[in-house]
Write an enzyme that holds these catalytic residues in place. Structure first.
Site, PDB file in Angstrom:
ATOM      1  N   LYS A   1      36.134  45.143  46.870  1.00  0.00           N
ATOM      2  CA  LYS A   1      37.453  45.706  47.168  1.00  0.00           C
ATOM      3  C   LYS A   1      37.623  47.078  46.513  1.00  0.00           C
ATOM      4  CE  LYS A   1      39.615  42.160  45.445  1.00  0.00           C
ATOM      5  NZ  LYS A   1      38.461  41.322  45.137  1.00  0.00           N
ATOM      6  N   THR A   2      37.281  47.148  45.233  1.00  0.00           N
ATOM      7  CA  THR A   2      37.435  48.414  44.532  1.00  0.00           C
ATOM      8  C   THR A   2      36.482  49.460  45.110  1.00  0.00           C
ATOM      9  OG1 THR A   2      38.114  47.178  42.577  1.00  0.00           O
ATOM     10  CG2 THR A   2      37.484  49.465  42.238  1.00  0.00           C
TER      11      THR A   2
ATOM     12  N   ASP B   1      45.042  49.224  44.237  1.00  0.00           N
ATOM     13  CA  ASP B   1      44.071  48.185  43.847  1.00  0.00           C
ATOM     14  C   ASP B   1      44.839  47.042  43.174  1.00  0.00           C
ATOM     15  OD1 ASP B   1      41.670  46.908  43.477  1.00  0.00           O
ATOM     16  OD2 ASP B   1      40.849  48.330  42.031  1.00  0.00           O
ATOM     17  N   GLU B   2      44.279  45.859  43.158  1.00  0.00           N
ATOM     18  CA  GLU B   2      44.887  44.703  42.485  1.00  0.00           C
ATOM     19  C   GLU B   2      46.338  44.502  42.945  1.00  0.00           C
ATOM     20  OE1 GLU B   2      43.005  42.889  40.512  1.00  0.00           O
ATOM     21  OE2 GLU B   2      41.498  44.206  39.618  1.00  0.00           O
TER      22      GLU B   2
ATOM     23  N   GLN C   1      43.396  35.883  42.215  1.00  0.00           N
ATOM     24  CA  GLN C   1      43.318  36.545  40.920  1.00  0.00           C
ATOM     25  C   GLN C   1      44.679  37.043  40.455  1.00  0.00           C
ATOM     26  OE1 GLN C   1      39.730  39.019  40.139  1.00  0.00           O
ATOM     27  NE2 GLN C   1      39.401  38.806  42.319  1.00  0.00           N
TER      28      GLN C   1
ATOM     29  N   ARG D   1      33.808  37.279  36.326  1.00  0.00           N
ATOM     30  CA  ARG D   1      33.379  38.537  35.701  1.00  0.00           C
ATOM     31  C   ARG D   1      31.866  38.545  35.508  1.00  0.00           C
ATOM     32  NH1 ARG D   1      36.395  41.031  37.779  1.00  0.00           N
ATOM     33  NH2 ARG D   1      37.006  39.106  38.725  1.00  0.00           N
TER      34      ARG D   1
END
Ligand SMILES: Nc1ncnc2c1ncn2[C@@H]1O[C@H](COP(=O)(O)OP(=O)(O)OP(=O)(O)O)[C@@H](O)[C@H]1O
Ligand SMILES: [Mg+2]
Length: 773
Positions: A33-34, A225-226, A256, A614
């Site tokens: 995504k990033t 983002d996020e 998330q 992570r």
């Protein structure tokens, strides 16, 4: 086609190449995504979009810097420099400075950090003579903060009797008055707190259509983002700015979402399609970050959540080693295990310290880990916790700097007016404060006019106050032409701060001087860096803004090799080859404070999902059998999350003899004798494993139906309100009738007569009961 486009898979390429319109990318962890956001910006620029017209909002400033560096490699440094990228707070602080006068603030307004805000609230509680055990300042602060993030202004508060009632119910009937007084004091001090940066931006965009238009025209392309962790206030800003051109691209993962406790609103994702016209929805399914074992284990956890969007995450990466679970006796043992394991991994696989991260639920857990790492001489860095800028001596210097930029800054003034000691005592300060409140002026202004006011302050004290004010004014004049370093250097010398510490002479005093030197070095670096930028000149005001909004993460230049220690919340968006998740115990993770409702428990589970995802190559989970908490050694229970990981992806380490392991014989809630150590080693088989390989087309079609799975109406198991006479069902004992209820809260128990088990006394918090009638 530009060559970097080839570094994307087909699914990632689609949102990158769609130049205009509204789009949302919903995808699991590590699916790029990033990367999509980063490449999309580069692509927009290659299509002739001016960098000045692109706004990109990230979760940390560090993330923004990394994206910028990547983009600079593609489009060139000079172009990338003009991009607006950063956190909501840092971007909108900049805009507010330009527009401050419209809201009645000086453009040099101070940004109060949490400590400043809490200190203001503490003095309000004191001045209002309220019981500080009832009005706990931290609680009051977070209440006010949540009002602000929901855009409930003081006026709105008083117009809504329900809010007042709720606060009265919580035994804080005067919360509204505190809120009002807090807002007034901040305003008088020319200060905005963190939440104001969003609240005031909303006010600005709402009240001034011409300002809104200006920024709508400026930010023609917006990327976030996020997105799952935006709160209402942030949501409204994005909505307003993107409303005209509707060129908006948001990426996120509902699995998330971990900031609901701070007001993040998952509906922002769920409703995105309703908010814009012709929304394109994209999904990414391939994870590039982690091994199959990690991806599948993470899938098996998040599956347990009822409120979620159904998603596919698979990976073509190697199977990798299984997730290691280990039980230790104490937190000391846990620290030693982690340090030892890092040491071994480093030796065996030729790794750097920076390849490892240790993640925990609460900052307090770092101490035992740190001790162990130090003993093994493994360098580490702690993110979060008490940051450099929050150390006393640093705050002292910064307070002088803040004050010379904004003399109304009350918190800064109170901090330094008598430090180093100048003979200005508390009585004098009280008199000045009272006069300030009476005239609606800052203390600084009161001192400037002291000869015209009858404050019963002696001539000699007045001279001292005069000297102080004149000193600050001389700094202000200096700052008009000199850069931040020159000013800060002068301030540390002229105020006597450093001399005071030298006099002290203790090792702590010397360490403090070194810290101040470090600060000055940092300011020098900053000035050099800023001078290269087009729209900055290294002024003190710019430096202070940077500091006010800096998080520890931002300072990380990554140039020295250390193991990373941080809370899971901070780890969002990051990745490390090896990840240790420690303290997986009931009441710690999931946190004892977040188990009251199903939605809180689900947020904890998402947090666990974030932690596990992570890891690139291997993950370790540890828990202890006893742990010091609140000064007491308590028996710890393994976290339910450990059991929730599908066992085919897990390796349980058998306790070694040298762990001095003692079996804990205990009775369970059913009254049976159990060896707790064995409890978690025999686990029931889990349901169908998630796809280890790319799923078949038909499976995908089924899973891709991206609609929220409806949360089951069944109440969280600890939410059930049982009464004597109710009928319930238990998985093992079948149906049963409630005979008696005893205890309260966490200790609430029910005596139940079961068809298959006879009379049992069950702790309701744990018993998996279904309500029948
Ligand atoms: N097409 C690709 N080819 C190779 N590597 C990729 C590709 N897409 C992403 N990656 C890499 O995979 C990792 C995860 O990507 P990224 O951080 O963008 O994922 P994300 O979806 O933002 O994750 P998170 O949900 O944790 O924020 C990164 O190291 C990234 O460089
Ligand atoms: Mg990301």
């Amino acid at each position: 086609m530009e060559s970097y486009i080839a570094e994307l898979n087909d699914a990632q390429r689609a949102p990158v190449l769609q130049k205009d319109g509204a789009m949302i990318v919903i995808a699991g962890a590590g699916s790029g995504k990033t990367r999509v956001l980063t490449y999309r910006i580069a692509y927009l620029m290659s299509q002739g979009v001016d960098a000045f017209n692109i706004l990109s909002l990230t979760f940390t400033n560090k993330a923004a810097r990394e994206m910028k560096t990547r983009i600079a490699k593609i489009v060139g440094n000079s172009e990338a420099k003009n991009l607006w990228m950063g956190t909501f707070h840092s971007i909108f602080a900049k805009i507010l400075r330009f527009e401050a006068d419209k809201l009645g603030y000086p453009s040099n307004f101070t940004i109060y950090d949490t400590q400043d805000s809490q200190s203001v609230i503490r003095s309000i509680i004191k001045d209002m003579r309220l019981d500080k055990d009832v009005y706990k300042y931290k609680q009051v602060y977070s209440r006010i903060s949540s009002y602000k993030n929901s855009l409930i202004t003081v006026k709105a508060y008083f117009q809504n009797p329900e809010l007042k009632e709720a606060d009265a119910m919580a035994k804080k009937p005067r919360l509204g008055e505190i809120y009002q007084e807090y807002v007034e004091r901040c305003f008088k001090a020319g200060a905005m707190d963190f939440d104001d940066l969003l609240l005031k931006t909303n006010e600005l965009l709402n009240r001034f259509p011409e300002v809104l238009q200006k920024y709508q025209n400026r930010f023609r392309y917006i990327l976030v983002d996020e997105y799952q962790d935006t709160n209402h206030s942030q949501y409204l800003i994005v909505k307003a700015l993107s409303d005209k051109f509707q060129n908006i691209c948001v990426v996120g993962d509902d699995a998330q979402s971990i900031y609901a406790f701070r007001g993040a609103n998952i509906n922002n994702i769920l409703n995105f399609q309703k908010d814009y016209e012709n929304v394109q929805m994209y999904r990414l399914e391939q994870n590039y970050r982690s091994t199959k074992n990690i991806v599948n284990a993470a899938n098996s956890i998040i599956e347990k959540n009822k409120t979620k969007l159904e998603k596919v995450v698979w990976t073509a990466n190697d199977e990798g080693p299984k997730i290691v679970v280990n039980r230790l006796l104490t937190d000391g043992e846990e620290g030693r295990f982690v340090a030892g394991s890092i040491f071994e991994n480093k030796m065996q696989n030729q790794l750097n310290n920076g390849d490892f991260a240790i993640l925990y639920r609460t900052n307090a857990q770092s101490r035992a880990i740190e001790d162990a790492l130090r003993k093994k001489e493994i360098p580490y860095r702690i993110y979060g916790g008490l940051s450099f800028y929050q150390r006393k001596e640093i705050k002292d210097v910064l307070a002088y700097l803040r004050l010379l930029i904004n003399p109304k800054d009350e918190e800064a003034l109170k901090r330094v007016i008598n430090y180093p000691a100048r003979g200005i005592g508390q009585t004098t300060m009280d008199k000045l404060s009272i006069a300030g409140n009476q005239y609606g002026k800052s203390i600084f202004e009161i001192i400037e006019n002291i000869d015209h006011l009858d404050l019963k302050i002696t001539k000699s004290t007045r001279t001292k106050l005069d000297n102080f004010v004149n000193m600050i004014k001389s700094f202000t004049i200096l700052a008009e032409n000199a850069d931040a370093f020159t000013v800060a250097d002068t301030v540390t010398k002229k105020t006597g701060l450093v001399q005071e510490l030298k006099k002290d002479g203790t090792p702590e005093g010397i360490a403090r001087i070194e810290n101040i030197e470090e600060l000055l070095n940092g300011i020098k670096d900053f000035v050099e860096g800023q001078k290269e930028l087009a729209d900055a000149n290294g002024s003190l005001a710019e430096f202070l803004e940077d500091v006010a909004l800096a998080t520890d993460m931002d300072k990380d230049t990554g140039d020295d090799d250390r193991v990373a220690l941080m809370t899971i919340h901070l780890a969002k968006g990051l990745e490390f080859p090896y990840v240790y998740i420690v303290g997986l115990e009931e009441d710690l993770f999931p946190s004892g404070m977040s188990m009251n409702t199903r939605s809180e428990l689900e947020e904890e589970r998402r947090l666990f999902y974030v932690a596990l995802t992570r890891a690139e190559k291997q993950a370790y989970l540890t828990y202890t059998q006893s742990r010091y908490r609140w000064g007491k050694l308590i028996d710890a229970e393994p976290s339910r999350f450990i059991e929730e990981v599908d066992e085919q992806y897990v390796d349980y380490m058998i306790p070694q003899d040298d762990y001095k392991y003692k079996p804990l014989i205990d009775t369970d809630i059913f009254g049976d004798e159990v060896d707790k150590s064995k409890l978690r080693q025999t686990k029931p088989k889990k349901g169908t494993p998630p796809p280890a390989h790319k799923p078949s087309e038909s499976q995908l079609r089924k899973l891709r139906k991206l609609k929220p799975a409806s949360p089951e109406p069944e109440k969280a198991r600890n939410e059930i309100k049982l009464e004597v006479g109710n009928v319930v069902e238990h998985m093992r004992f079948g149906k049963g009738k409630v005979l008696a209820i005893s205890g309260v809260g966490q200790d609430k128990k029910a005596e139940i007569d079961f068809e298959n088990g006879g009379i049992k006394n069950l702790l309701l918090r744990f018993a998996k009961l279904k309500f029948i009638s």
